[in-house]
Design an enzyme around this catalytic site. Structure first.
Site, PDB file in Angstrom:
ATOM      1  N   ILE A 120      11.489 -30.254 -18.807  1.00  0.00           N
ATOM      2  CA  ILE A 120      10.235 -30.323 -18.051  1.00  0.00           C
ATOM      3  C   ILE A 120       9.617 -28.944 -18.251  1.00  0.00           C
ATOM      4  CG2 ILE A 120       9.148 -30.664 -15.807  1.00  0.00           C
ATOM      5  CD1 ILE A 120      10.556 -33.177 -16.874  1.00  0.00           C
ATOM      6  N   PRO A 121       8.646 -28.822 -19.159  1.00  0.00           N
ATOM      7  CA  PRO A 121       8.245 -27.524 -19.728  1.00  0.00           C
ATOM      8  C   PRO A 121       7.391 -26.624 -18.836  1.00  0.00           C
ATOM      9  CG  PRO A 121       6.884 -29.253 -20.629  1.00  0.00           C
ATOM     10  CD  PRO A 121       7.909 -29.934 -19.758  1.00  0.00           C
ATOM     11  N   CYS A 122       7.988 -26.088 -17.797  1.00  0.00           N
ATOM     12  CA  CYS A 122       7.269 -25.180 -16.909  1.00  0.00           C
ATOM     13  C   CYS A 122       6.884 -23.873 -17.614  1.00  0.00           C
ATOM     14  CB  CYS A 122       8.080 -24.913 -15.652  1.00  0.00           C
ATOM     15  SG  CYS A 122       9.783 -24.406 -15.941  1.00  0.00           S
ATOM     16  N   HIS A 123       7.534 -23.569 -18.734  1.00  0.00           N
ATOM     17  CA  HIS A 123       7.191 -22.352 -19.480  1.00  0.00           C
ATOM     18  C   HIS A 123       5.798 -22.440 -20.094  1.00  0.00           C
ATOM     19  CE1 HIS A 123       9.049 -25.083 -22.440  1.00  0.00           C
ATOM     20  NE2 HIS A 123       8.270 -24.504 -23.339  1.00  0.00           N
ATOM     21  N   ARG A 124       5.225 -23.637 -20.160  1.00  0.00           N
ATOM     22  CA  ARG A 124       3.898 -23.830 -20.757  1.00  0.00           C
ATOM     23  C   ARG A 124       2.759 -23.542 -19.779  1.00  0.00           C
ATOM     24  NH1 ARG A 124       5.700 -29.430 -23.646  1.00  0.00           N
ATOM     25  NH2 ARG A 124       7.181 -28.473 -25.096  1.00  0.00           N
TER      26      ARG A 124
END
Length: 168
Positions: A127-131
């Site tokens: 779940i790409p919270c780094h984006r």
């Protein structure tokens, strides 16, 4: 309470902890930063668990996977779940601001709450919270630390990430 299994996986960003019920992934813990997860006393280590998760993460780090197809066990408030569902829709290699994420879930005034929900994401990378980055392009907080966030963004957009990634 169902049994929680865990294992570790070596990655380019360090040793990741993987945990879940054996069928569904519920946690990825970073080796450093506020996203470090320590196995709880009732968890059971099983290094044969999460083979599919490890395979897909290796493919991601190798640059051959852009989307994950894994059974997840996401637990949170209705607001957190809405934020996490929207995070999963951010395409590989793209970034958005916290304000844009708030707009996308229909709560444009909730960018701070969105930031808190983003920070509570139990399954980073998948779940790409780094984006999600600051409106000015700054790399604000990340559970694995800013250096890890930079590395993940650089992996997805080679040659384009420096200290100030562009919003797309």
């Amino acid at each position: 309470m169902s049994e929680v299994l865990y294992t570790y996986m070596e990655s380019p960003i360090g040793r990741l902890l993987l945990a879940g019920d054996g069928k569904r992934l519920s946690c990825i813990g970073f080796p450093a930063g506020k996203g470090v997860v320590t196995p709880r006393p009732h968890w059971r280590r099983d290094d044969d668990a999460f083979g599919r998760v490890k395979d897909q993460l290796r493919e991601y780090f190798d640059g051959t996977r852009q989307e994950f197809d894994l059974p997840l066990d996401m637990r949170g408030t209705a607001f957190q779940l809405a934020v996490w569902r929207e995070l999963a829709r951010i395409p590989y290699g793209e970034t958005i601001s916290y304000g844009e994420l708030a707009r996308r879930i229909g709560q444009p005034e909730a960018s701070r709450a969105v930031g808190a929900a983003n920070g509570a994401n139990p399954i980073p990378i998948v779940i790409p919270c780094h984006r999600v980055i600051g409106a000015n392009g700054s790399l604000s907080g990340f559970g694995g630390g800013i250096e890890t966030k930079k590395r993940l963004l650089a992996l997805e957009r080679p040659g384009t990430i420096d200290d100030q990634p562009r919003l797309l």
